[in-house]
Scaffold this motif. Sequence first.
Motif, PDB file in Angstrom:
ATOM      1  N   ALA A   8      11.087 -11.458   3.557  1.00 40.33           N
ATOM      2  CA  ALA A   8      11.239 -10.000   3.627  1.00 40.33           C
ATOM      3  C   ALA A   8      10.780  -9.379   2.314  1.00 40.33           C
ATOM      4  N   THR A   9      10.270  -8.153   2.428  1.00 44.92           N
ATOM      5  CA  THR A   9       9.921  -7.372   1.246  1.00 44.92           C
ATOM      6  C   THR A   9      10.474  -5.965   1.420  1.00 44.92           C
ATOM      7  N   LEU A  10      10.630  -5.295   0.301  1.00 45.82           N
ATOM      8  CA  LEU A  10      11.124  -3.920   0.286  1.00 45.82           C
ATOM      9  C   LEU A  10      10.032  -3.067  -0.381  1.00 45.82           C
ATOM     10  N   PRO A  11       8.984  -2.724   0.395  1.00 48.84           N
ATOM     11  CA  PRO A  11       7.818  -2.075  -0.196  1.00 48.84           C
ATOM     12  C   PRO A  11       7.980  -0.568  -0.453  1.00 48.84           C
ATOM     13  N   GLU A  12       6.952  -0.040  -1.117  1.00 55.78           N
ATOM     14  CA  GLU A  12       6.804   1.386  -1.387  1.00 55.78           C
ATOM     15  C   GLU A  12       8.055   1.999  -1.986  1.00 55.78           C
ATOM     16  N   ASN A  13       8.527   3.042  -1.366  1.00 62.09           N
ATOM     17  CA  ASN A  13       9.683   3.767  -1.912  1.00 62.09           C
ATOM     18  C   ASN A  13      11.001   3.280  -1.312  1.00 62.09           C
ATOM     19  N   GLU A  14      11.007   2.054  -0.843  1.00 66.12           N
ATOM     20  CA  GLU A  14      12.210   1.386  -0.330  1.00 66.12           C
ATOM     21  C   GLU A  14      12.835   2.091   0.874  1.00 66.12           C
ATOM     22  N   THR A  15      11.975   2.672   1.727  1.00 64.16           N
ATOM     23  CA  THR A  15      12.454   3.295   2.967  1.00 64.16           C
ATOM     24  C   THR A  15      12.164   2.420   4.178  1.00 64.16           C
ATOM     25  N   SER A  16      11.501   1.281   3.940  1.00 68.35           N
ATOM     26  CA  SER A  16      11.190   0.353   5.019  1.00 68.35           C
ATOM     27  C   SER A  16      11.283  -1.063   4.474  1.00 68.35           C
ATOM     28  N   ILE A  17      11.251  -2.017   5.384  1.00 66.73           N
ATOM     29  CA  ILE A  17      11.153  -3.419   5.008  1.00 66.73           C
ATOM     30  C   ILE A  17       9.998  -4.034   5.790  1.00 66.73           C
TER      31      ILE A  17
END
Length: 119
Positions: A36-45
Amino acid sequence: MPEAEDVRRVALSLPDTSEKTAWNMPTFRVAGKMFATLPENETSIAVRCPKEERDELVLAEPDKFWIASHEAQFAWVRVRLAALEDEAELRDILADSWRQAAPPRLLDTCPEVGSPGPG
Protein backbone atom coordinates in the motif's frame (compact mmCIF):
# COMPACT_ATOMS: atom_id res chain seq x y z
CA MET A 1 -14.40 8.67 6.71
CA PRO A 2 -10.94 7.18 7.26
CA GLU A 3 -7.97 9.54 7.09
CA ALA A 4 -4.23 9.16 6.52
CA GLU A 5 -3.52 8.38 10.18
CA ASP A 6 -6.15 5.62 10.07
CA VAL A 7 -4.41 4.13 7.03
CA ARG A 8 -1.10 4.20 8.87
CA ARG A 9 -2.51 2.69 12.07
CA VAL A 10 -4.44 -0.08 10.29
CA ALA A 11 -1.61 -0.95 7.90
CA LEU A 12 0.96 -1.12 10.69
CA SER A 13 -1.35 -3.36 12.74
CA LEU A 14 -0.99 -6.10 10.10
CA PRO A 15 1.68 -8.75 10.81
CA ASP A 16 5.29 -8.02 9.83
CA THR A 17 4.36 -4.64 8.33
CA SER A 18 6.67 -1.65 8.22
CA GLU A 19 6.45 1.87 6.84
CA LYS A 20 9.07 3.25 4.49
CA THR A 21 9.15 6.51 2.57
CA ALA A 22 9.62 5.99 -1.16
CA TRP A 23 8.91 8.42 -4.00
CA ASN A 24 8.34 11.07 -1.30
CA MET A 25 5.32 9.24 0.12
CA PRO A 26 4.61 6.71 2.86
CA THR A 27 4.60 3.10 1.66
CA PHE A 28 3.62 0.05 3.67
CA ARG A 29 5.40 -3.27 3.26
CA VAL A 30 4.95 -6.80 4.48
CA ALA A 31 8.23 -8.68 4.84
CA GLY A 32 9.77 -5.93 2.69
CA LYS A 33 7.24 -6.19 -0.16
CA MET A 34 5.05 -3.14 -0.81
CA PHE A 35 1.28 -3.58 -0.45
CA ALA A 36 0.00 0.00 0.00
CA THR A 37 1.01 3.60 -0.57
CA LEU A 38 -0.41 6.90 0.62
CA PRO A 39 0.19 9.12 -2.42
CA GLU A 40 -0.27 12.81 -3.21
CA ASN A 41 -2.07 14.77 -0.53
CA GLU A 42 -3.00 11.63 1.43
CA THR A 43 -6.65 11.59 0.31
CA SER A 44 -6.33 8.20 -1.37
CA ILE A 45 -4.39 4.97 -1.10
CA ALA A 46 -2.95 2.69 -3.74
CA VAL A 47 -3.26 -1.05 -3.07
CA ARG A 48 -2.51 -4.28 -4.86
CA CYS A 49 -5.41 -5.67 -6.85
CA PRO A 50 -5.46 -8.29 -9.63
CA LYS A 51 -6.11 -6.51 -12.93
CA GLU A 52 -9.35 -8.41 -13.64
CA GLU A 53 -10.79 -7.50 -10.24
CA ARG A 54 -9.45 -3.97 -10.47
CA ASP A 55 -11.31 -3.30 -13.70
CA GLU A 56 -14.53 -4.65 -12.20
CA LEU A 57 -14.13 -2.47 -9.09
CA VAL A 58 -13.57 0.66 -11.17
CA LEU A 59 -16.61 -0.07 -13.32
CA ALA A 60 -18.82 -0.89 -10.34
CA GLU A 61 -17.74 2.00 -8.09
CA PRO A 62 -15.94 4.72 -10.09
CA ASP A 63 -16.39 7.27 -7.29
CA LYS A 64 -14.41 5.01 -4.96
CA PHE A 65 -11.85 3.26 -7.20
CA TRP A 66 -9.74 4.41 -10.12
CA ILE A 67 -6.56 3.50 -11.95
CA ALA A 68 -3.74 6.03 -12.03
CA SER A 69 -2.29 6.26 -15.54
CA HIS A 70 1.26 5.46 -14.40
CA GLU A 71 0.00 2.32 -12.59
CA ALA A 72 -2.21 1.00 -15.41
CA GLN A 73 0.26 -1.74 -16.40
CA PHE A 74 0.57 -2.92 -12.79
CA ALA A 75 -1.88 -4.77 -10.56
CA TRP A 76 -2.68 -1.70 -8.40
CA VAL A 77 -5.84 0.34 -7.84
CA ARG A 78 -6.42 3.69 -6.14
CA VAL A 79 -9.05 4.10 -3.43
CA ARG A 80 -10.53 7.46 -2.40
CA LEU A 81 -10.54 7.60 1.40
CA ALA A 82 -13.56 9.93 1.43
CA ALA A 83 -15.60 7.30 -0.44
CA LEU A 84 -15.00 4.54 2.12
CA GLU A 85 -17.89 3.72 4.41
CA ASP A 86 -15.83 3.24 7.56
CA GLU A 87 -12.63 1.91 9.05
CA ALA A 88 -13.81 -1.68 8.64
CA GLU A 89 -13.90 -1.23 4.86
CA LEU A 90 -10.42 0.33 4.98
CA ARG A 91 -9.18 -2.64 7.02
CA ASP A 92 -10.68 -5.12 4.52
CA ILE A 93 -9.02 -3.37 1.57
CA LEU A 94 -5.62 -3.14 3.27
CA ALA A 95 -5.78 -6.74 4.53
CA ASP A 96 -6.64 -8.01 1.05
CA SER A 97 -3.66 -6.16 -0.41
CA TRP A 98 -1.46 -7.41 2.44
CA ARG A 99 -2.42 -11.01 1.62
CA GLN A 100 -1.36 -10.51 -2.02
CA ALA A 101 2.11 -9.36 -0.95
CA ALA A 102 2.71 -11.52 2.12
CA PRO A 103 5.06 -14.49 1.86
CA PRO A 104 3.56 -17.98 2.25
CA ARG A 105 5.02 -18.39 5.78
CA LEU A 106 2.97 -15.41 6.98
CA LEU A 107 -0.16 -16.52 5.17
CA ASP A 108 0.19 -19.91 6.86
CA THR A 109 0.72 -18.44 10.33
CA CYS A 110 -1.83 -15.61 10.01
CA PRO A 111 -4.83 -17.11 8.17
CA GLU A 112 -7.21 -14.70 9.91
CA VAL A 113 -5.70 -11.65 8.18
CA GLY A 114 -7.87 -10.72 5.26
CA SER A 115 -10.67 -13.01 6.35
CA PRO A 116 -14.06 -11.34 6.52
CA GLY A 117 -14.60 -9.85 9.94
CA PRO A 118 -17.64 -10.39 12.14
CA GLY A 119 -20.66 -9.16 10.73
